[in-house]
Design a protein around this motif. Structure first.
Motif, PDB file in Angstrom:
ATOM      1  N   THR A  74       0.531  -0.630   6.188  1.00  0.00           N
ATOM      2  CA  THR A  74      -0.908  -0.759   6.428  1.00  0.00           C
ATOM      3  C   THR A  74      -1.551  -1.309   5.165  1.00  0.00           C
ATOM      4  O   THR A  74      -0.853  -1.673   4.217  1.00  0.00           O
ATOM      5  CB  THR A  74      -1.526   0.607   6.816  1.00  0.00           C
ATOM      6  OG1 THR A  74      -2.891   0.413   7.197  1.00  0.00           O
ATOM      7  CG2 THR A  74      -1.452   1.603   5.665  1.00  0.00           C
ATOM      8  N   THR A  75      -2.861  -1.375   5.155  1.00  0.00           N
ATOM      9  CA  THR A  75      -3.606  -1.809   3.968  1.00  0.00           C
ATOM     10  C   THR A  75      -4.682  -0.775   3.656  1.00  0.00           C
ATOM     11  O   THR A  75      -5.030   0.053   4.507  1.00  0.00           O
ATOM     12  CB  THR A  75      -4.284  -3.173   4.190  1.00  0.00           C
ATOM     13  OG1 THR A  75      -5.302  -3.019   5.207  1.00  0.00           O
ATOM     14  CG2 THR A  75      -3.279  -4.227   4.625  1.00  0.00           C
ATOM     15  N   LEU A  76      -5.223  -0.822   2.455  1.00  0.00           N
ATOM     16  CA  LEU A  76      -6.305   0.103   2.114  1.00  0.00           C
ATOM     17  C   LEU A  76      -7.510  -0.117   3.014  1.00  0.00           C
ATOM     18  O   LEU A  76      -8.176   0.845   3.408  1.00  0.00           O
ATOM     19  CB  LEU A  76      -6.705  -0.067   0.644  1.00  0.00           C
ATOM     20  CG  LEU A  76      -5.737   0.450  -0.410  1.00  0.00           C
ATOM     21  CD1 LEU A  76      -6.353   0.322  -1.802  1.00  0.00           C
ATOM     22  CD2 LEU A  76      -5.333   1.895  -0.161  1.00  0.00           C
ATOM     23  N   ASP A  77      -7.787  -1.358   3.354  1.00  0.00           N
ATOM     24  CA  ASP A  77      -8.930  -1.638   4.234  1.00  0.00           C
ATOM     25  C   ASP A  77      -8.732  -0.986   5.600  1.00  0.00           C
ATOM     26  O   ASP A  77      -9.666  -0.418   6.171  1.00  0.00           O
ATOM     27  CB  ASP A  77      -9.129  -3.147   4.395  1.00  0.00           C
ATOM     28  CG  ASP A  77      -9.678  -3.801   3.134  1.00  0.00           C
ATOM     29  OD1 ASP A  77     -10.257  -3.081   2.298  1.00  0.00           O
ATOM     30  OD2 ASP A  77      -9.526  -5.017   2.988  1.00  0.00           O
ATOM     31  N   THR A  98       0.860  -1.191   0.000  1.00  0.00           N
ATOM     32  CA  THR A  98       0.000   0.000   0.000  1.00  0.00           C
ATOM     33  C   THR A  98       0.891   1.233   0.000  1.00  0.00           C
ATOM     34  O   THR A  98       1.799   1.360   0.831  1.00  0.00           O
ATOM     35  CB  THR A  98      -0.912   0.015   1.232  1.00  0.00           C
ATOM     36  OG1 THR A  98      -1.756  -1.137   1.199  1.00  0.00           O
ATOM     37  CG2 THR A  98      -1.783   1.262   1.248  1.00  0.00           C
ATOM     38  N   TYR A  99       0.618   2.157  -0.919  1.00  0.00           N
ATOM     39  CA  TYR A  99       1.472   3.315  -1.123  1.00  0.00           C
ATOM     40  C   TYR A  99       0.690   4.612  -0.977  1.00  0.00           C
ATOM     41  O   TYR A  99      -0.512   4.669  -1.261  1.00  0.00           O
ATOM     42  CB  TYR A  99       2.097   3.281  -2.524  1.00  0.00           C
ATOM     43  CG  TYR A  99       3.031   2.121  -2.751  1.00  0.00           C
ATOM     44  CD1 TYR A  99       4.405   2.264  -2.610  1.00  0.00           C
ATOM     45  CD2 TYR A  99       2.528   0.867  -3.106  1.00  0.00           C
ATOM     46  CE1 TYR A  99       5.273   1.192  -2.820  1.00  0.00           C
ATOM     47  CE2 TYR A  99       3.386  -0.218  -3.317  1.00  0.00           C
ATOM     48  CZ  TYR A  99       4.749  -0.042  -3.172  1.00  0.00           C
ATOM     49  OH  TYR A  99       5.596  -1.103  -3.373  1.00  0.00           O
ATOM     50  N   ASP A 148      -9.200   5.690   9.234  1.00  0.00           N
ATOM     51  CA  ASP A 148      -8.229   6.753   9.500  1.00  0.00           C
ATOM     52  C   ASP A 148      -8.458   8.002   8.654  1.00  0.00           C
ATOM     53  O   ASP A 148      -8.011   9.092   9.024  1.00  0.00           O
ATOM     54  CB  ASP A 148      -6.806   6.255   9.233  1.00  0.00           C
ATOM     55  CG  ASP A 148      -6.370   5.168  10.196  1.00  0.00           C
ATOM     56  OD1 ASP A 148      -6.867   5.169  11.333  1.00  0.00           O
ATOM     57  OD2 ASP A 148      -5.547   4.326   9.806  1.00  0.00           O
ATOM     58  N   LEU A 149      -9.118   7.862   7.508  1.00  0.00           N
ATOM     59  CA  LEU A 149      -9.200   8.954   6.541  1.00  0.00           C
ATOM     60  C   LEU A 149     -10.467   9.778   6.713  1.00  0.00           C
ATOM     61  O   LEU A 149     -11.546   9.236   6.958  1.00  0.00           O
ATOM     62  CB  LEU A 149      -9.144   8.392   5.117  1.00  0.00           C
ATOM     63  CG  LEU A 149      -7.867   7.614   4.761  1.00  0.00           C
ATOM     64  CD1 LEU A 149      -7.970   7.056   3.348  1.00  0.00           C
ATOM     65  CD2 LEU A 149      -6.632   8.505   4.901  1.00  0.00           C
ATOM     66  N   GLU A 150     -10.330  11.082   6.543  1.00  0.00           N
ATOM     67  CA  GLU A 150     -11.466  11.993   6.608  1.00  0.00           C
ATOM     68  C   GLU A 150     -12.385  11.736   5.409  1.00  0.00           C
ATOM     69  O   GLU A 150     -11.991  11.936   4.262  1.00  0.00           O
ATOM     70  CB  GLU A 150     -10.958  13.436   6.578  1.00  0.00           C
ATOM     71  CG  GLU A 150     -12.022  14.481   6.328  1.00  0.00           C
ATOM     72  CD  GLU A 150     -13.112  14.464   7.375  1.00  0.00           C
ATOM     73  OE1 GLU A 150     -14.247  14.125   6.991  1.00  0.00           O
ATOM     74  OE2 GLU A 150     -12.824  14.773   8.535  1.00  0.00           O
ATOM     75  N   PRO A 151     -13.623  11.249   5.637  1.00  0.00           N
ATOM     76  CA  PRO A 151     -14.489  10.855   4.514  1.00  0.00           C
ATOM     77  C   PRO A 151     -14.916  12.011   3.615  1.00  0.00           C
ATOM     78  O   PRO A 151     -15.315  11.775   2.472  1.00  0.00           O
ATOM     79  CB  PRO A 151     -15.696  10.214   5.214  1.00  0.00           C
ATOM     80  CG  PRO A 151     -15.672  10.738   6.602  1.00  0.00           C
ATOM     81  CD  PRO A 151     -14.235  10.963   6.942  1.00  0.00           C
TER      82      PRO A 151
END
Length: 251
Positions: free
Chosen positions: A185-188, A171-172, A193-196
């Motif tokens: 980490t992974t995309l899943d 994952t990059y 963690d990410l602001e939607p």
């Protein structure tokens, strides 16, 4: 066994019906709107299991349960991020993220069968779930990520990341300076963690940052192609199943 699919995208409903057929479900009933569903529940015996899309063409599917008391088991089908879906786990509700994966569907269906065999009832608090989805809880999303570069640790600010992508099981993070950093980490795992409002998962391989989208182009098979400011390593394609949700997210 009586199964009901409530899904406003008819191709998605037909695909789900086909997948359920492979699991032995015969002739699931398909409804496509809040209004149609309310009328159906008033006139028909309620099903054993409902596959329920959250966002329908004429409103949130929770509006159905404001008009009708339903005791069926429910499996949600949704594109909402993992953080919002924590409410479902707390209420012992299963869910499937779109586009629906065959193996995940089979696992969810088996989970329902186990509950039904043991005569366990799911307690649904629709008001709490609706509040969480319509007005997500305030929380701090990750503002920084780290990547190992040789013997050094690189700090990457989230607003400098054009997209996250997967390649060769890694994952990059692709940044505004044209660099790509391997993350642990992974995309899943990134979903919570990410602001939607800023990041959207357009496919199994890509999360994009809305602030770094340069162009959006119509693509084959009713898909969309996203052009980012610097990222050129891969084509970024919005999968057909996510095009509608992506357009809603942009607005």
């Amino acid at each position: 066994m009586k199964v009901l699919i409530i899904e406003d995208e008819k191709p998605a409903a037909r695909r789900l019906a086909r997948l359920l057929g492979e699991l032995g479900v015969v002739g699931p009933i398909m409804l496509h709107s809040v209004e149609e569903s309310i009328a159906w529940f008033h006139d028909n015996e309620h099903p054993d299991l409902i596959f329920l899309d959250i966002q329908l063409s004429d409103g949130l599917s929770f509006e159905i349960f404001e008009e009708v008391e339903v005791h069926s088991a429910i499996i949600f089908t949704t594109a909402y991020d993992e953080y919002a879906l924590q409410a479902f786990k707390l209420n012992s509700i299963d869910y499937l993220l779109k586009p629906i994966d065959d193996e995940e569907l089979e696992a969810a269906f088996k989970q329902y069968q186990n509950l039904a065999t043991n005569d366990k009832k799911l307690t649904l608090d629709f008001d709490d779930i609706k509040k969480l989805l319509v007005n997500p809880l305030e929380r701090d999303f990750k503002k920084r990520f780290t990547a190992k570069v040789g013997q050094h640790i690189k700090i990457i600010n989230a607003d400098e990341i054009e997209c996250f992508y997967s390649e060769n099981k890694g994952t990059y993070a692709a940044t505004i300076d044209g660099r790509n950093y391997l993350l642990d980490t992974t995309l899943d795992n990134l979903e919570s963690d990410l602001e939607p409002k800023v990041f959207f998962r357009v496919s199994r391989k890509h999360y994009v940052n809305v602030n770094h989208i340069k162009d959006i182009i119509s693509y084959t098979n009713s898909r969309l192609k996203i052009v980012l400011n610097r990222f050129k390593e891969q084509e970024v394609i919005v999968s057909r199943e996510r095009v509608r949700d992506f357009k809603l997210w942009l607005e």
